[in-house]
Enzyme design. Structure first.
Site, PDB file in Angstrom:
ATOM      1  N   ARG A  62      33.908  -5.473  -8.166  1.00 19.94           N
ATOM      2  CA  ARG A  62      34.686  -5.817  -9.359  1.00 19.94           C
ATOM      3  C   ARG A  62      35.647  -4.713  -9.803  1.00 19.94           C
ATOM      4  NH1 ARG A  62      30.309  -8.708  -9.070  1.00 19.94           N
ATOM      5  NH2 ARG A  62      29.548  -6.734  -8.309  1.00 19.94           N
ATOM      6  N   THR A  63      35.101  -3.512 -10.043  1.00 18.18           N
ATOM      7  CA  THR A  63      35.905  -2.469 -10.693  1.00 18.18           C
ATOM      8  C   THR A  63      37.081  -2.053  -9.814  1.00 18.18           C
ATOM      9  OG1 THR A  63      33.832  -1.727 -11.646  1.00 18.18           O
ATOM     10  CG2 THR A  63      35.717  -0.255 -11.888  1.00 18.18           C
ATOM     11  N   LYS A  90      33.635  15.851   5.462  1.00 21.34           N
ATOM     12  CA  LYS A  90      33.764  17.059   6.308  1.00 21.34           C
ATOM     13  C   LYS A  90      33.415  18.315   5.530  1.00 21.34           C
ATOM     14  CE  LYS A  90      37.727  14.917   8.626  1.00 21.34           C
ATOM     15  NZ  LYS A  90      39.194  14.978   8.657  1.00 21.34           N
ATOM     16  N   ARG A 112      35.293   6.590  -9.128  1.00 22.72           N
ATOM     17  CA  ARG A 112      33.856   6.279  -9.270  1.00 22.72           C
ATOM     18  C   ARG A 112      33.092   7.313  -8.463  1.00 22.72           C
ATOM     19  NH1 ARG A 112      30.914   0.533  -8.794  1.00 22.72           N
ATOM     20  NH2 ARG A 112      31.866   0.451 -10.865  1.00 22.72           N
ATOM     21  N   HIS A 140      30.595   3.956 -18.082  1.00 27.45           N
ATOM     22  CA  HIS A 140      31.486   3.059 -17.334  1.00 27.45           C
ATOM     23  C   HIS A 140      32.408   2.451 -18.396  1.00 27.45           C
ATOM     24  CE1 HIS A 140      33.074   0.290 -14.529  1.00 27.45           C
ATOM     25  NE2 HIS A 140      31.976  -0.194 -13.993  1.00 27.45           N
TER      26      HIS A 140
HETATM   27  N1   CP Z   1      30.436  -4.003 -12.981  1.00 30.07           N
HETATM   28  C1   CP Z   1      30.668  -3.192 -11.933  1.00 30.07           C
HETATM   29  O1   CP Z   1      30.857  -1.985 -12.080  1.00 30.07           O
HETATM   30  O2   CP Z   1      30.698  -3.845 -10.735  1.00 30.07           O
HETATM   31  P1   CP Z   1      31.094  -3.138  -9.344  1.00 30.07           P
HETATM   32  O3   CP Z   1      29.995  -2.158  -9.017  1.00 30.07           O
HETATM   33  O4   CP Z   1      31.209  -4.264  -8.346  1.00 30.07           O
HETATM   34  O5   CP Z   1      32.392  -2.422  -9.557  1.00 30.07           O
END
Ligand code: CP
Length: 310
Positions: A62-63, A90, A112, A140
């Site tokens: 999603r993100t 590396k 992320r 998040h």
């Molecule tokens: N909600 C969320 O962070 O989903 P993903 O891990 O698929 O990005």
């Protein structure tokens, strides 16, 4: 909003750093951008000439896609690297990787990372705007904001609502951002889950810890089960998924003690039959896919605002 209000954040690292007017401004901006995704030509020139780099050291559906779509809908040039294709494999440090990306002069880096605080670490070392796409168990922010947007859309307000968050609170960065965000915006947040997955300090963020799921869900306006994050547990903290589902899974019976018009949310990915039953996930009360749609609008708003949009 006062005409003197100015969004003054170069980075989006967590909801902890955002004020109530900041959050309101992001939600209003996202609401105005949402319409673009419904057009036949889904493109505006807002980020034309800007470069957006997504750097994901953990899996994401999603993100990552949502930021990518959001950037492209605003005409930015987008590039991505992931853990397996970056030179961190590396031995390069995160700071060196970031410095090298910065040397190519992107305008926004979206990251992320499995370590809590990784986005703050980066933002302190480079001059490019950093947007946290999830760091360890910390925050998040774009997920927290899209959750706020979805609740406001369905309920017309956030203040005064009862929000029940159920499950693995300890390991969930979404839970942390949501508890901070919903509490800041005046909702009453209740959490419940296995004792091994409820951190003692969670009440400091503004949540009320409930002994039973019934206590948390009773008369709730919003119910949000969370995924059990097995990847962040060194030792198993629940006996089995089956046992978890029987005590903390959201099913029709549990849903009946919430308000009749309660909505069911989930940040995804969902484990059907574990944190919620398939009939609940697909019910008319579920707004899970609406959350995903709003995610694009929120991420458009965030990228627009960090580069100096009004
Ligand atoms: N909600 C969320 O962070 O989903 P993903 O891990 O698929 O990005």
């Amino acid at each position: 909003m006062s005409s003197e209000y100015l969004f003054a954040h170069k980075h989006i690292l967590g909801l902890d750093h955002l004020s109530v007017p900041d959050i309101e401004h992001i939600l209003n901006t996202a609401e105005s951008f949402k319409e673009i995704s419904g057009r036949s030509i889904k493109k505006v020139p807002v980020l034309r000439g800007k470069t957006v780099v997504t750097v994901f050291f953990e899996p994401s559906t999603r993100t990552r896609l949502s930021f990518d779509i959001a950037a492209k809908r605003m005409s930015a040039d987008t590039f991505s690297i992931s853990a397996s294709t970056s030179s961190t494999t590396k031995g390069e440090t995160l700071a060196d990787t970031a410095k090298n990306i910065e040397a190519m002069m992107p305008d926004i880096i979206i990251m992320r990372h499995p370590s809590s605080g990784a986005s703050n670490y980066l933002a302190n070392r480079i001059s490019t705007s950093v947007i946290n796409a999830g760091d360890g168990t910390h925050e998040h922010p774009s997920q927290g904001l899209l959750d706020l947007m979805t609740v406001k859309e369905h309920k017309g307000k956030i203040k005064g609502l009862k929000v029940a968050i159920i499950g693995d609170i300890s390991h969930s960065r979404v839970a942390h951002s949501d508890i901070i965000g919903f509490s800041k915006m005046g909702a009453n947040v209740f959490v419940s889950g296995p004792a091994t997955l409820i951190p003692k300090k969670i009440a400091h963020l503004g949540a009320t810890v409930c002994r039973t799921i019934e206590e948390a869900v009773k008369n709730a306006d919003v119910i949000m089960p969370l995924r059990i994050q097995k990847e962040r547990q060194n030792d198993p903290l629940i006996p089995s998924f089956r046992e978890y589902a029987s005590f903390f899974g959201i099913n029709r019976q549990i849903l009946q003690i919430a308000k009749p018009d309660a909505i069911v949310m989930h940040p995804g990915p969902i484990n059907r039959g574990v944190e919620l039953t398939p009939d609940v996930a697909d019910s008319f009360q579920s707004v899970i896919l609406g959350q995903v749609t709003n995610g694009v609008a929120i991420r458009m708003a965030l990228m627009y605002l960090v580069i100096g949009g009004a």
